[in-house]
Design an enzyme around this catalytic site. Structure first.
Site, PDB file in Angstrom:
ATOM      1  N   GLY A 123      -7.992  -7.152   5.683  1.00  0.00           N
ATOM      2  CA  GLY A 123      -8.645  -7.359   6.388  1.00  0.00           C
ATOM      3  C   GLY A 123      -8.335  -7.518   7.472  1.00  0.00           C
ATOM      4  O   GLY A 123      -8.915  -7.999   8.542  1.00  0.00           O
ATOM      5  N   ARG A 145      -4.276  -1.001  -6.799  1.00  0.00           N
ATOM      6  CA  ARG A 145      -2.555  -1.846  -6.755  1.00  0.00           C
ATOM      7  C   ARG A 145      -3.078  -3.052  -7.770  1.00  0.00           C
ATOM      8  O   ARG A 145      -4.264  -2.472  -8.075  1.00  0.00           O
ATOM      9  CB  ARG A 145      -2.918  -2.241  -5.450  1.00  0.00           C
ATOM     10  CG  ARG A 145      -4.297  -3.395  -5.190  1.00  0.00           C
ATOM     11  CD  ARG A 145      -4.223  -4.174  -3.517  1.00  0.00           C
ATOM     12  NE  ARG A 145      -5.566  -4.608  -3.786  1.00  0.00           N
ATOM     13  CZ  ARG A 145      -6.479  -5.085  -2.760  1.00  0.00           C
ATOM     14  NH1 ARG A 145      -5.588  -5.196  -1.887  1.00  0.00           N
ATOM     15  NH2 ARG A 145      -7.593  -5.225  -2.859  1.00  0.00           N
ATOM     16  N   GLU A 158      13.549 -43.511  -9.719  1.00  0.00           N
ATOM     17  CA  GLU A 158      12.563 -42.995  -8.845  1.00  0.00           C
ATOM     18  C   GLU A 158      13.158 -44.278  -7.192  1.00  0.00           C
ATOM     19  O   GLU A 158      12.508 -43.924  -6.066  1.00  0.00           O
ATOM     20  CB  GLU A 158      11.924 -43.485  -9.262  1.00  0.00           C
ATOM     21  CG  GLU A 158      11.366 -45.534  -9.449  1.00  0.00           C
ATOM     22  CD  GLU A 158      10.009 -46.158  -9.726  1.00  0.00           C
ATOM     23  OE1 GLU A 158       8.959 -45.782  -9.528  1.00  0.00           O
ATOM     24  OE2 GLU A 158      10.380 -47.313 -10.533  1.00  0.00           O
ATOM     25  N   TYR A 209      11.996 -33.360 -20.805  1.00  0.00           N
ATOM     26  CA  TYR A 209      10.459 -33.517 -20.656  1.00  0.00           C
ATOM     27  C   TYR A 209       9.369 -33.763 -19.592  1.00  0.00           C
ATOM     28  O   TYR A 209       9.907 -34.103 -18.764  1.00  0.00           O
ATOM     29  CB  TYR A 209       9.674 -34.255 -21.863  1.00  0.00           C
ATOM     30  CG  TYR A 209       9.794 -35.703 -21.647  1.00  0.00           C
ATOM     31  CD1 TYR A 209       8.844 -36.108 -20.394  1.00  0.00           C
ATOM     32  CD2 TYR A 209      11.000 -36.313 -22.552  1.00  0.00           C
ATOM     33  CE1 TYR A 209       8.913 -38.017 -20.364  1.00  0.00           C
ATOM     34  CE2 TYR A 209      11.039 -37.686 -21.900  1.00  0.00           C
ATOM     35  CZ  TYR A 209      10.911 -39.073 -20.925  1.00  0.00           C
ATOM     36  OH  TYR A 209      10.367 -40.129 -20.733  1.00  0.00           O
ATOM     37  N   SER A 223      13.687 -41.545 -16.466  1.00  0.00           N
ATOM     38  CA  SER A 223      12.248 -41.298 -16.256  1.00  0.00           C
ATOM     39  C   SER A 223      12.513 -41.244 -14.822  1.00  0.00           C
ATOM     40  O   SER A 223      12.737 -41.976 -13.972  1.00  0.00           O
ATOM     41  CB  SER A 223      11.604 -41.936 -17.210  1.00  0.00           C
ATOM     42  OG  SER A 223      10.133 -40.930 -17.133  1.00  0.00           O
ATOM     43  N   ARG A 282       1.896 -47.088 -17.663  1.00  0.00           N
ATOM     44  CA  ARG A 282       2.171 -48.331 -16.774  1.00  0.00           C
ATOM     45  C   ARG A 282       1.399 -49.694 -17.447  1.00  0.00           C
ATOM     46  O   ARG A 282      -0.163 -49.353 -17.427  1.00  0.00           O
ATOM     47  CB  ARG A 282       1.105 -47.772 -15.575  1.00  0.00           C
ATOM     48  CG  ARG A 282       2.338 -46.720 -15.167  1.00  0.00           C
ATOM     49  CD  ARG A 282       1.124 -46.212 -13.417  1.00  0.00           C
ATOM     50  NE  ARG A 282       2.243 -45.472 -12.622  1.00  0.00           N
ATOM     51  CZ  ARG A 282       1.662 -44.001 -12.651  1.00  0.00           C
ATOM     52  NH1 ARG A 282       0.436 -43.358 -13.476  1.00  0.00           N
ATOM     53  NH2 ARG A 282       1.958 -42.606 -11.597  1.00  0.00           N
ATOM     54  N   CYS A 327       8.121 -38.536 -14.533  1.00  0.00           N
ATOM     55  CA  CYS A 327       7.092 -39.011 -14.915  1.00  0.00           C
ATOM     56  C   CYS A 327       6.234 -39.178 -13.886  1.00  0.00           C
ATOM     57  O   CYS A 327       4.695 -39.829 -14.004  1.00  0.00           O
ATOM     58  CB  CYS A 327       7.152 -40.355 -15.416  1.00  0.00           C
ATOM     59  SG  CYS A 327       7.894 -41.293 -15.459  1.00  0.00           S
ATOM     60  N   ASN A 374       6.952 -39.942  -8.042  1.00  0.00           N
ATOM     61  CA  ASN A 374       6.675 -40.490  -7.156  1.00  0.00           C
ATOM     62  C   ASN A 374       6.987 -41.307  -5.698  1.00  0.00           C
ATOM     63  O   ASN A 374       7.040 -41.650  -4.619  1.00  0.00           O
ATOM     64  CB  ASN A 374       5.531 -41.068  -6.601  1.00  0.00           C
ATOM     65  CG  ASN A 374       4.287 -40.343  -8.221  1.00  0.00           C
ATOM     66  OD1 ASN A 374       4.190 -39.376  -7.925  1.00  0.00           O
ATOM     67  ND2 ASN A 374       3.779 -41.283  -8.927  1.00  0.00           N
ATOM     68  N   ARG A 409      -2.614   3.131   8.498  1.00  0.00           N
ATOM     69  CA  ARG A 409      -3.665   2.091   7.697  1.00  0.00           C
ATOM     70  C   ARG A 409      -1.921   1.159   7.944  1.00  0.00           C
ATOM     71  O   ARG A 409      -0.790   1.371   7.786  1.00  0.00           O
ATOM     72  CB  ARG A 409      -3.835   2.299   6.382  1.00  0.00           C
ATOM     73  CG  ARG A 409      -5.353   2.906   6.628  1.00  0.00           C
ATOM     74  CD  ARG A 409      -6.184   2.790   5.238  1.00  0.00           C
ATOM     75  NE  ARG A 409      -7.024   3.630   5.042  1.00  0.00           N
ATOM     76  CZ  ARG A 409      -7.175   4.599   4.936  1.00  0.00           C
ATOM     77  NH1 ARG A 409      -6.803   5.835   4.846  1.00  0.00           N
ATOM     78  NH2 ARG A 409      -9.038   4.891   4.754  1.00  0.00           N
ATOM     79  N   LYS A 457       1.497  -1.060  -0.106  1.00  0.00           N
ATOM     80  CA  LYS A 457      -0.056   0.691   0.073  1.00  0.00           C
ATOM     81  C   LYS A 457       0.704   1.028  -0.005  1.00  0.00           C
ATOM     82  O   LYS A 457       0.726   2.459  -0.442  1.00  0.00           O
ATOM     83  CB  LYS A 457      -0.965   0.320   1.018  1.00  0.00           C
ATOM     84  CG  LYS A 457      -1.819   1.124   1.050  1.00  0.00           C
ATOM     85  CD  LYS A 457      -2.439   1.115   2.655  1.00  0.00           C
ATOM     86  CE  LYS A 457      -3.298  -0.495   2.583  1.00  0.00           C
ATOM     87  NZ  LYS A 457      -4.586  -0.095   3.532  1.00  0.00           N
ATOM     88  N   HIS A 488      -4.510 -43.203  -3.879  1.00  0.00           N
ATOM     89  CA  HIS A 488      -5.013 -43.931  -4.871  1.00  0.00           C
ATOM     90  C   HIS A 488      -5.706 -43.523  -4.911  1.00  0.00           C
ATOM     91  O   HIS A 488      -5.990 -43.057  -6.947  1.00  0.00           O
ATOM     92  CB  HIS A 488      -4.887 -45.870  -4.609  1.00  0.00           C
ATOM     93  CG  HIS A 488      -5.386 -46.259  -5.459  1.00  0.00           C
ATOM     94  ND1 HIS A 488      -6.571 -46.813  -6.185  1.00  0.00           N
ATOM     95  CD2 HIS A 488      -4.955 -46.992  -7.040  1.00  0.00           C
ATOM     96  CE1 HIS A 488      -6.910 -47.060  -7.204  1.00  0.00           C
ATOM     97  NE2 HIS A 488      -5.877 -47.498  -7.307  1.00  0.00           N
ATOM     98  N   GLY A 508      11.007 -40.853 -11.715  1.00  0.00           N
ATOM     99  CA  GLY A 508       9.153 -41.421 -10.391  1.00  0.00           C
ATOM    100  C   GLY A 508       9.927 -40.810  -9.751  1.00  0.00           C
ATOM    101  O   GLY A 508      10.056 -41.171  -8.679  1.00  0.00           O
ATOM    102  N   MET A 538      -5.080  -6.689   9.363  1.00  0.00           N
ATOM    103  CA  MET A 538      -4.745  -5.994  10.063  1.00  0.00           C
ATOM    104  C   MET A 538      -5.087  -4.606  10.076  1.00  0.00           C
ATOM    105  O   MET A 538      -6.487  -4.210   9.502  1.00  0.00           O
ATOM    106  CB  MET A 538      -3.391  -5.724   9.903  1.00  0.00           C
ATOM    107  CG  MET A 538      -2.410  -7.184  10.194  1.00  0.00           C
ATOM    108  SD  MET A 538      -1.180  -6.925   9.400  1.00  0.00           S
ATOM    109  CE  MET A 538      -0.951  -6.069   7.940  1.00  0.00           C
TER     110      MET A 538
HETATM  111  C1  PEP Z   1       6.621 -43.431  -9.990  1.00  0.00           C
HETATM  112  O1  PEP Z   1       7.289 -43.825  -8.604  1.00  0.00           O
HETATM  113  O2  PEP Z   1       6.923 -41.615  -9.713  1.00  0.00           O
HETATM  114  C2  PEP Z   1       6.222 -43.628 -10.968  1.00  0.00           C
HETATM  115  C3  PEP Z   1       5.950 -42.565 -12.346  1.00  0.00           C
HETATM  116  O3  PEP Z   1       5.549 -45.029 -10.691  1.00  0.00           O
HETATM  117  P1  PEP Z   1       4.496 -44.984  -9.992  1.00  0.00           P
HETATM  118  O4  PEP Z   1       3.814 -43.718  -9.155  1.00  0.00           O
HETATM  119  O5  PEP Z   1       3.644 -46.172 -11.281  1.00  0.00           O
HETATM  120  O6  PEP Z   1       4.994 -45.769  -8.891  1.00  0.00           O
HETATM  121 MG    MG Z   2       7.331 -45.416  -9.278  1.00  0.00          MG
END
Ligand code: PEP
Ligand code: MG
Length: 876
Positions: free
Chosen positions: A100, A332, A749, A856, A768, A566, A836, A772, A91, A22, A445, A770, A102
């Protein structure tokens, strides 16, 4: 000595860290020569210094006094002068807007003496006493925490007895006396009469308000750091409540809801800004102001054009008209809906105010995601029945079902309600319009699969007691039965009884090719911004797709290939029995017979996917999850066998299955027999899959296609695993004539794979990531339990800022990513590296992956446009 106070004419928009948003913008407007009441800003440095020990830093008030004198000289009025008093507004205003959260205190400087001076110079006694009572109330509440109701009660009582024109000056004077009593009773001393003391206490109160619990909570939710502190803006008061030729309003340079051009705002005559916020009276549109006060309207719209050209963006302003004179109190760059963000960015680029590159930075993948989901009609939403975690956005309404059979058999839309889901529920999830679970968080899941399919999902709704056997769930004392209608909002996590009307998203219809790009302003803006993103992005965007349908959908949505197919998802449904046969096989011959039956089915899948992605890479991952996932759950099976035995019946096949399940039972299946380990332990499994890929590719070549399959090995931790699989793959490929060259690469992974990426790259033609599993194994946090577990608690307490399963953890997992890229490419120059995991569709993570030099990202088909946009943003 540190300097703490800056006159408005000294600052500018670049100084928001020091002066708050401000203060910096007030300074900018002052520099532009716009009519801003004189004033100054106490810096965030001062607030931070104060918050260390809650002592006002030395010399601060001397500085305030010096700046105040300059304001007094400019205006020819003095604070506390009984004849011609200057009044001040104090202010808050931090670096980031916290609407709102403060404090603000107006009319500082009024006391028993100056109130008569104000009455005289304004020519309005009622106004003067009304301002005084406002000050006592705001000051009491803000500085001493006196509840507003204590004052409101008195005001309401007076209003009830006042005539049709409202309270008289005399009555208001009486009200001030009453307020002073309320103040003294609550606070323990009289309302301070010394104007400078009022000012100092107000500044302190604003500092203190930085740590008010609601402000702390807001910052946590918005990820605003706690240590920034707020600035304090002290400004000469101007009055919108001096009669019908005065008023106050807020306005936007374009419509912040739709982005439509043309000023847009609300005005309230004879009122102060606080009255607009409090909704005391209904405001009127700005066009009404053009009738009431055409000169001020013209001036205002002229200023708004100046501001928009200067800031090159949508601006919002707060203004006050005091007896026909316009004053700007704030501006602003304005907040806007996702739709308005796209429309405005494209319009500003069209108008030449910004470049298309810059336009890309004005929109985000998260905003595009919001625009892609259908929404509930906000006018028609009832009170929610319960709230869970908004896990996959969208709005879905349907009849409650509790299992696959009911979901797939239903006629109309259904909502699949489960305690939690597992791969067995896939048919039901596909058939359902939405998925609702009582357990699990955003990476459960249900959530991952639902996002992958673009299905609406609310998970972790712990208030739901689900009883599938009875076909009902309960929330408190309410019972919802199978067949009842419910609606779920996958963004807010809210669950409603009954069918709330849903509106489809035009953006999704356009992306799916069902609406022409020119069909409306929003769709055209999205189209042009996405096309620009594609023209500048360095990062490829592939899709995680397991079926031909997914692959062609991904292609329509702009994917550059399939980054993860997969194959385990191809073994569900009717083929399950074949997998069971494989698991139960007694001896090599039976294994080979089971595999031989699976081979043609896999081959046909691959033919169709390669056809859908003709000319684009398709990364096919060899089987990953633990085989026992294909068998019935142990407790269920054991119960069936026990029941049969108790009845003196032969449990038959169930007994064989039970023995197999017991044999394969692992304490930690996610750390057990899965991924490459499975391929090395079950002879012929990977060979069958590789053969299916190669034969499918050969068929596509023979059909005149351009298949580009790649084979990917999951869960590698050591180069020797990969070397062993590669040798097997090479042997198989050598026996399939007519197939194009098929590169063989690996998932990275696990931390060990990342840490030994150099060695692994010796055997891998591509990587690639992974993320996750890499996140799960790096953090040692289960990806399946998500925010329903302690992680939810961690998020709430701010121990982790965002779920590492949602946005890549740059500090930890990100280091492993960079290491894998660097050492992989050092060992094999030009090595292609993609990602991925779920993060491949998260806009913030995509920007990190671009920076880490990945080739990618691969994400679920519906997130492909979001990743394209994020990749474009990362490139400008
Ligand atoms: C991962 O582990 O990131 C992956 C893409 O494989 P998944 O999710 O199938 O285990
Ligand atoms: Mg995996």
């Amino acid at each position: 000595m540190t300097r703490y106070v800056y006159d408005f004419i000294e600052g500018g928009r670049g100084m928001a860290d020091l002066l708050g948003g401000k203060g910096a913008n007030l300074a900018e407007m002052t520099r532009l020569g716009l009519p801003v009441p004189p004033g100054f800003t106490v810096s965030t440095d001062a607030c931070r210094a104060y918050l260390v020990d809650r002592q006002v830093p030395e010399g601060l008030f001397d500085e305030v006094n010096a700046h105040l004198r300059e304001v007094e000289v400019r205006l020819g009025r003095r604070l506390g002068d009984p004849a011609e008093p200057l009044l001040l507004a104090v202010r808050s205003g931090g670096r980031y807007s916290m609407p709102g959260m403060m404090e603000t205190i107006l009319d500082i400087g009024l006391n028993d003496a100056t109130v008569t001076g104000l009455a005289r110079i304004s020519g309005d006694e009622r106004f003067a006493w009304d301002s005084y009572r406002r000050l006592i109330q705001m000051f009491g509440r803000t500085v001493h925490g006196v509840p507003a109701e204590e004052f409101d009660r008195e005001l309401d009582a007076l209003r009830a007895t006042a005539g049709p024109d409202g309270p008289t000056a005399e009555q208001l004077r009486g009200l001030v006396e009453t307020y002073k009593k309320v103040f003294a009773d609550r606070v323990g001393h009289d309302f301070p009469q010394a104007p400078h003391e009022q000012l100092y206490l107000a500044i302190r109160a604003v500092f203190e308000s930085w740590n008010a619990s609601r402000a702390v909570l807001y910052r946590r939710r918005e990820h605003i750091p706690d240590d920034l502190g707020t600035a304090v803006n002290v400004m000469a008061m101007v009055f919108g409540n001096l009669g019908p030729d005065s008023g106050t309003g807020v306005a936007f340079t374009r419509d912040p809801a739709t982005g439509a051009p043309g000023v847009y705002g609300d005005y309230l005559s004879d009122a102060q800004g606080e009255d607009v916020v409090a909704g005391v009276r209904n405001t009127v549109g700005l066009d009404e102001l053009s009738r009431l006060d055409p000169a001020s309207y013209r001036r205002l719209t002229g200023i708004m054009t100046t501001l928009e050209r200067h800031y090159r963006d949508l601006c919002d302003v707060e203004f006050t008209i005091e007896r026909g004179r316009l004053w700007m109190l704030q501006t602003r760059v304005g907040k806007r809906t996702p739709a308005a963000a796209f429309v405005i960015a494209a319009q500003l680029a069209d108008e030449g105010l910004i470049s298309w590159d810059e336009a890309l930075t004005r929109v985000s993948g998260a905003q595009l995601a919001q625009l892609m989901f259908p929404t509930f009609d906000p006018e028609a939403t009832p009170e929610p029945l319960a709230t869970g975690v908004g896990a996959s956005p969208g709005a879905a309404a349907g009849r409650v079902v509790f299992d696959n059979a009911a979901a797939t058999a239903a006629d109309g839309p259904v909502i699949l309600v489960r305690r939690e889901t597992n791969p067995d529920d896939l048919p039901g999830m596909i058939a359902a319009a939405g998925i609702l679970t009582a357990r699990g968080g955003k990476t459960s899941h249900a959530a991952v699969v639902a996002r992958g399919m673009g299905r609406t999902c609310v998970c972790g709704a712990e208030a739901l007691e689900i009883d599938p056997e009875r076909g009902e769930f309960r929330v408190g004392d309410r019972t919802v039965r199978a067949g009842d209608l419910i609606s779920i909002d996958g963004s807010s996590g809210r669950i409603y009884l009954g069918e709330v009307p849903v509106r489809p998203s035009p953006v999704t219809r356009y992306l799916a090719g069902d609406l022409a790009p020119q069909s409306d302003r929003l769709v055209s803006a999205v189209d042009r911004l996405l096309r620009h993103a594609d023209s500048v992005r360095q990062l490829g965007v592939r899709a995680n797709a397991d079926t031909p349908d997914d692959a062609s959908r991904a292609r329509t949505l702009g994917a550059d290939g399939v980054g993860l197919c997969r194959t385990e998802h191809m073994f569900l449904g009717a083929r399950r029995a074949l997998v069971e046969r494989l698991i139960l096989a007694d001896g090599l011959n039976e294994v080979h017979a089971a595999l031989a039956e699976l081979l043609p089915l896999q081959r046909e899948d691959f033919v169709a996917i390669l056809a859908a992605m003709d000319g684009q890479p398709v990364t096919i991952r060899l089987l990953d999850p633990p085989l026992h996932e294909f068998l019935p759950p142990l407790p269920e099976l054991a119960a069936r066998v026990a029941r049969a035995e108790a009845l003196g019946q032969d449990p038959g096949r169930d007994a064989v299955l039970l023995a197999a399940v017991r044999r394969m039972q692992e304490s930690n299946p996610m750390l057990g027999l899965r991924g490459v380990r499975l391929g090395l332990v079950v002879p012929g499994l990977f060979a069958m899959q590789v053969r299916a890929v190669a034969e499918a590719a050969a068929r596509r070549v023979a059909e005149g296609g351009d298949p580009r399959p790649e084979i990917m090995v999951p869960l590698v931790v050591d180069v020797h695993e990969l070397a062993a699989v590669r040798a097997e793959v090479a042997d198989v490929l050598a026996t399939v004539p007519g197939a194009p060259p098929i590169p063989v690469g690996t998932m990275v992974e696990t931390p060990r794979a990342a840490l030994t990426a150099g060695a692994i790259a010796g055997e891998a033609e591509f990587f690639s990531l992974g993320t996750n599993d890499l996140t799960q194994t790096t953090w040692a946090f289960s990806r399946d339990d998500g925010e329903g577990s302690f992680l939810g608690d961690y998020l709430e307490r701010g121990i982790v800022e965002t779920s590492p399963f949602e946005t890549v953890d740059v500090a930890g997992v990100g280091r492993l990513v960079r290491l894998a890229v660097a050492e992989g490419r050092a060992a094999r120059p030009g090595l292609t590296v993609g990602v991925c995991g779920e993060h491949g569709g998260d806009p913030e993570s995509v920007e990190f992956f671009a920076d880490a030099g990945l080739d990618y990202v691969s994400c679920s088909p519906y997130r492909v446009p979001i990743a394209r946009l994020a990749a474009g943003r990362a490139a400008v």
